[in-house]
Design a protein around this motif. Structure first.
Motif, PDB file in Angstrom:
ATOM      1  N   THR A  19       0.839  -1.203   0.000  1.00 15.56           N
ATOM      2  CA  THR A  19       0.000   0.000   0.000  1.00 15.56           C
ATOM      3  C   THR A  19       0.876   1.255   0.000  1.00 15.56           C
ATOM      4  OG1 THR A  19      -1.833  -1.116   1.115  1.00 15.56           O
ATOM      5  CG2 THR A  19      -1.759   1.288   1.279  1.00 15.56           C
ATOM      6  N   LYS A  45      -5.974  -0.761  -9.818  1.00 15.89           N
ATOM      7  CA  LYS A  45      -6.630  -2.060 -10.045  1.00 15.89           C
ATOM      8  C   LYS A  45      -5.741  -3.201  -9.557  1.00 15.89           C
ATOM      9  CE  LYS A  45      -7.763  -1.875 -14.435  1.00 15.89           C
ATOM     10  NZ  LYS A  45      -8.415  -2.314 -15.697  1.00 15.89           N
ATOM     11  N   TRP A  47      -3.604  -3.012  -7.112  1.00 14.89           N
ATOM     12  CA  TRP A  47      -3.643  -2.967  -5.645  1.00 14.89           C
ATOM     13  C   TRP A  47      -4.862  -3.704  -5.103  1.00 14.89           C
ATOM     14  CZ3 TRP A  47      -6.767   0.352  -2.294  1.00 14.89           C
ATOM     15  CH2 TRP A  47      -6.344   0.348  -0.960  1.00 14.89           C
ATOM     16  N   CYS A  48      -6.019  -3.429  -5.688  1.00 15.75           N
ATOM     17  CA  CYS A  48      -7.240  -4.101  -5.223  1.00 15.75           C
ATOM     18  C   CYS A  48      -7.174  -5.606  -5.490  1.00 15.75           C
ATOM     19  CB  CYS A  48      -8.467  -3.502  -5.902  1.00 15.75           C
ATOM     20  SG  CYS A  48      -8.875  -1.839  -5.343  1.00 15.75           S
ATOM     21  N   ASN A  51      -4.619  -7.385  -3.226  1.00 16.70           N
ATOM     22  CA  ASN A  51      -5.073  -7.507  -1.839  1.00 16.70           C
ATOM     23  C   ASN A  51      -6.093  -8.630  -1.686  1.00 16.70           C
ATOM     24  OD1 ASN A  51      -3.474  -5.449  -0.742  1.00 16.70           O
ATOM     25  ND2 ASN A  51      -4.959  -3.871  -1.294  1.00 16.70           N
ATOM     26  N   LEU A  52      -6.996  -8.760  -2.643  1.00 17.66           N
ATOM     27  CA  LEU A  52      -7.960  -9.871  -2.602  1.00 17.66           C
ATOM     28  C   LEU A  52      -7.238 -11.216  -2.723  1.00 17.66           C
ATOM     29  CD1 LEU A  52     -10.898  -8.457  -4.774  1.00 17.66           C
ATOM     30  CD2 LEU A  52     -10.772  -8.639  -2.277  1.00 17.66           C
ATOM     31  N   THR A  63     -13.607 -14.398  -2.140  1.00 23.83           N
ATOM     32  CA  THR A  63     -14.426 -13.245  -2.495  1.00 23.83           C
ATOM     33  C   THR A  63     -15.487 -13.649  -3.507  1.00 23.83           C
ATOM     34  OG1 THR A  63     -12.703 -11.604  -2.071  1.00 23.83           O
ATOM     35  CG2 THR A  63     -14.418 -10.988  -3.643  1.00 23.83           C
ATOM     36  N   ASP A  85     -12.194  -3.355   5.386  1.00 20.35           N
ATOM     37  CA  ASP A  85     -11.454  -2.798   4.254  1.00 20.35           C
ATOM     38  C   ASP A  85     -11.659  -3.642   3.000  1.00 20.35           C
ATOM     39  OD1 ASP A  85     -10.450  -0.671   5.700  1.00 20.35           O
ATOM     40  OD2 ASP A  85      -8.627  -1.727   6.300  1.00 20.35           O
ATOM     41  N   TRP A  86     -12.029  -4.902   3.176  1.00 23.62           N
ATOM     42  CA  TRP A  86     -12.351  -5.774   2.040  1.00 23.62           C
ATOM     43  C   TRP A  86     -13.372  -5.125   1.122  1.00 23.62           C
ATOM     44  CZ3 TRP A  86     -17.022  -7.838   0.495  1.00 23.62           C
ATOM     45  CH2 TRP A  86     -17.000  -8.891  -0.425  1.00 23.62           C
ATOM     46  N   PHE A  89     -11.864  -3.100  -1.763  1.00 22.08           N
ATOM     47  CA  PHE A  89     -11.207  -3.903  -2.801  1.00 22.08           C
ATOM     48  C   PHE A  89     -12.218  -4.681  -3.632  1.00 22.08           C
ATOM     49  CE2 PHE A  89      -8.202  -4.577   0.999  1.00 22.08           C
ATOM     50  CZ  PHE A  89      -7.697  -3.301   0.877  1.00 22.08           C
TER      51      PHE A  89
END
Length: 266
Positions: A19, A45, A47-48, A51-52, A63, A85-86, A89
């Motif tokens: 991050t 994109k 980053w999201c 993270n997932l 997810t 925070d999920w 993302f």
């Protein structure tokens, strides 16, 4: 439990580390270009998505996002429950060009704030109360004109699963001002990555886009429709996860919420 704590700690190291790197990259680009670029969008994109992937690989959190057919073409407001925070993302990849409502304090963080501004984020100063609304509205109109979809968490902050709902007036003011549809989003992510929690709990975090609420309603009717869409569906997602079995411990507060939600279920 010990192994999951170790995996959670590794996740946080990687999550925070990347991050910072992403914020520096996009923030630096924003200082140079003063606008959204293909590079900044692609990096956001990544980053999201990463993270997932980290949440699944290290935390065991899968997810699932459904109801995408309910997102109308053109400008709209996406109003989502907020438990983790999920949520950021998971929703991000499905919003076209999102403009998130972000509290002022985050926008003042070096690099992170510059990055957020270049990615269409809209600043709101909660400390100013009603005085902050005109500035937020001006930014929201400009975002809609740029082809964005406004993303807002109506309760303003993360809430524990099955905690009493506390919807603020910001989403109502946006609805009345912008005259666009509002897409409610229900979710259950707080069961697996709770607010202020250092522990990740394996399971399937779900978000569900619900049928849009048409523009033109009164403020009271809209707020009632929004709450009556998000809350029962979020509770249903939570109860479905509970019925499948939770890996996390269930404390007295959560158990009381589960019992109340089951009693209220039609």
């Amino acid at each position: 439990m010990v192994l999951q704590a170790i995996r959670s700690a590794i996740f946080y190291v990687l999550f925070i580390g990347q991050t910072v790197i992403v914020a520096v990259l996009i923030g630096t680009a924003a200082l140079v270009t003063r606008r959204r670029t293909n590079f900044s969008w692609a990096t956001a994109k990544y980053w999201c998505a990463s993270n997932l992937a980290l949440l699944r690989g290290l935390g065991g959190i899968k997810t699932v996002v459904s109801g995408l057919e309910n997102i109308p073409p053109g400008g709209c407001i996406i109003a989502a429950k907020h438990q983790s925070d999920w949520d950021v993302f998971a929703i991000f990849p499905h919003t076209g060009r999102p403009a998130y409502i972000v509290k002022k304090e985050l926008m003042r963080i070096p690099f992170f704030g510059w990055a957020a501004q270049s990615l269409d984020c809209i600043e709101v100063d909660r400390k100013r109360g009603a005085e902050a609304i005109p500035l937020m509205m001006a930014q929201a109109h400009a975002a809609i004109d740029r082809g964005c979809r406004i993303v807002i968490f109506p309760e303003g902050t993360r809430k524990a699963p099955l905690a009493p709902a506390d919807y603020r007036q910001g989403v109502v003011r946006l609805y009345m001002e912008l005259n666009v549809p509002v897409v409610p989003v229900a979710l259950n992510s707080g069961l697996f990555w709770g607010r202020n929690s250092l522990m990740l709990w394996p399971g399937t975090a779900e978000a569900k886009f619900l049928p849009p609420i048409e523009p033109g309603l009164s403020a009271n009717e809209f707020q009632k429709r929004l709450k009556n869409a998000i809350e029962p569906e979020s509770n249903a997602l939570i109860l479905a996860a509970v019925d499948r079995g939770l890996s996390r411990p269930v404390d007295a507060r959560l158990q009381a919420g589960i019992d109340a939600a089951r009693a209220a279920r039609p």
